[in-house]
Design a protein around this motif. Structure first.
Motif, PDB file in Angstrom:
ATOM      1  N   THR A  31       0.738  -1.252  -0.064  1.00 42.20           N
ATOM      2  CA  THR A  31      -0.045  -0.041   0.059  1.00 42.20           C
ATOM      3  C   THR A  31       0.836   1.165  -0.085  1.00 42.20           C
ATOM      4  O   THR A  31       2.248   1.296   0.589  1.00 42.20           O
ATOM      5  N   GLU A  33       0.811   3.617   2.118  1.00 46.78           N
ATOM      6  CA  GLU A  33       1.139   3.739   3.482  1.00 46.78           C
ATOM      7  C   GLU A  33       2.101   2.780   3.712  1.00 46.78           C
ATOM      8  O   GLU A  33       3.370   3.544   4.320  1.00 46.78           O
ATOM      9  N   GLN A  34       2.349   1.703   3.399  1.00 53.17           N
ATOM     10  CA  GLN A  34       3.812   1.292   3.539  1.00 53.17           C
ATOM     11  C   GLN A  34       4.917   1.601   2.830  1.00 53.17           C
ATOM     12  O   GLN A  34       6.021   1.348   3.146  1.00 53.17           O
ATOM     13  N   GLN A  36       5.257   4.730   2.689  1.00 49.55           N
ATOM     14  CA  GLN A  36       5.914   6.152   3.454  1.00 49.55           C
ATOM     15  C   GLN A  36       7.121   6.307   3.834  1.00 49.55           C
ATOM     16  O   GLN A  36       7.792   7.336   3.429  1.00 49.55           O
ATOM     17  N   ASP A  46       3.970  10.122  -6.494  1.00 53.06           N
ATOM     18  CA  ASP A  46       4.038   8.606  -6.020  1.00 53.06           C
ATOM     19  C   ASP A  46       4.027   7.472  -7.055  1.00 53.06           C
ATOM     20  O   ASP A  46       3.278   6.597  -6.850  1.00 53.06           O
TER      21      ASP A  46
END
Ligand code: ZN
Length: 272
Positions: A31, A33-34, A36, A46
């Motif tokens: 994800t 989030e991972q 980040q 991104d």
């Protein structure tokens, strides 16, 4: 201008054909989030930029090319075509290449194997032996899973010039094939050795340096992710313990790096 390196007496030039721009989901099941803590490997929006890097290595009077880009193709986030101009900046002509070694037969590694001349495709490097592993040749000669795009046009053009080169084969003095299966069944890298220096060209055994920090992450292109991760662990260990240099086809910056360790994790530190 191609970046130049010396590995002992070997001269190495990093050539770039272009790049693919893919989104952060390129790593299976990972994800945003991972991602980040690893944002330095992503673009400001991104995404992941994967250059198509090839290498020209001069060993004495032998000239070896390792991988040959996507070729003059654009579309779907993929853009190739610059490699031959980069090669020209080294002063070496296509006719002077003795060996073309291809780490695996994905389309972004064999693109310049042959060049269109009117209605026919002719080998781009007319005096070279074209070499890859026998397992790779066998796999791509058979029935393929639907998601695999084979450049059968190029395979046909280079077939009369093909000579298998499995792990342990010397392509030229100090330039040796190392089996690194998993990304594809017959995927192999190359180790350059001269004096007390060693440098690994990993092909797609590791797609992005983030995988040294997150060794469970697999790129979507890995055909056998479990085997690819075992191969990655073995080569990363060897590079780290031997204090060797390493780079891969899609690592950023057209440069080598060292595999170092901090806070219990490996990471890739580009040189210079
Ligand atoms: Zn690739």
């Amino acid at each position: 201008m191609a970046n130049r390196f010396n590995i002992g007496d070997l001269e190495v030039y990093a050539l770039v054909d272009g790049k693919a721009t893919v989104d952060d989901r390129y790593m299976n099941g990972v994800t945003l989030e991972q991602w980040q803590p690893h944002k330095r490997w992503l673009t400001h929006d991104d995404r992941l930029e994967l250059p198509f890097t090839s290498f020209l290595v001069r060993s004495g009077d032998k000239r070896v090319i390792i991988d040959c880009g996507l070729g003059p193709i654009k579309g779907g986030g993929y853009e190739g075509g610059a490699m031959m101009d980069d090669l020209a900046t080294t002063g070496v002509t296509p006719a002077e290449i003795d060996v073309v070694f291809v780490t695996h037969l994905h389309a972004d590694h064999v693109g310049w194997g042959a060049t269109r001349d009117g209605d026919v495709l002719r080998v781009t490097f007319p005096n070279a032996a074209y070499r890859w592993t026998a397992a790779e040749q066998e796999f791509w000669s058979g029935d393929l899973p639907p998601q695999q795009i084979a450049r059968r046009d190029i395979f046909a053009a280079v077939a009369p010039h093909f000579e298998p080169a499995d792990g342990g084969t010397s392509l030229a003095p100090g330039i040796d094939v190392v089996a690194m299966p998993g990304h594809t069944p017959g995927h192999a890298g190359v180790v350059l050795s001269s004096g007390d220096q060693r440098a690994f060209l990993l092909g797609d055994a590791i797609a992005c340096p983030v995988q040294l920090e997150e060794p469970e992450w697999s790129g979507v292109g890995d055909m056998d992710p479990a085997l690819a991760r075992r191969t990655q662990e073995a080569v990363a260990k060897e590079i780290e313990e031997g204090n060797a240099l390493a780079t891969a086809s899609h690592f950023p910056g057209l440069t080598f790096g060292r595999v170092l360790r901090g806070e219990g994790k490996r990471y890739w530190q580009p040189v210079g």
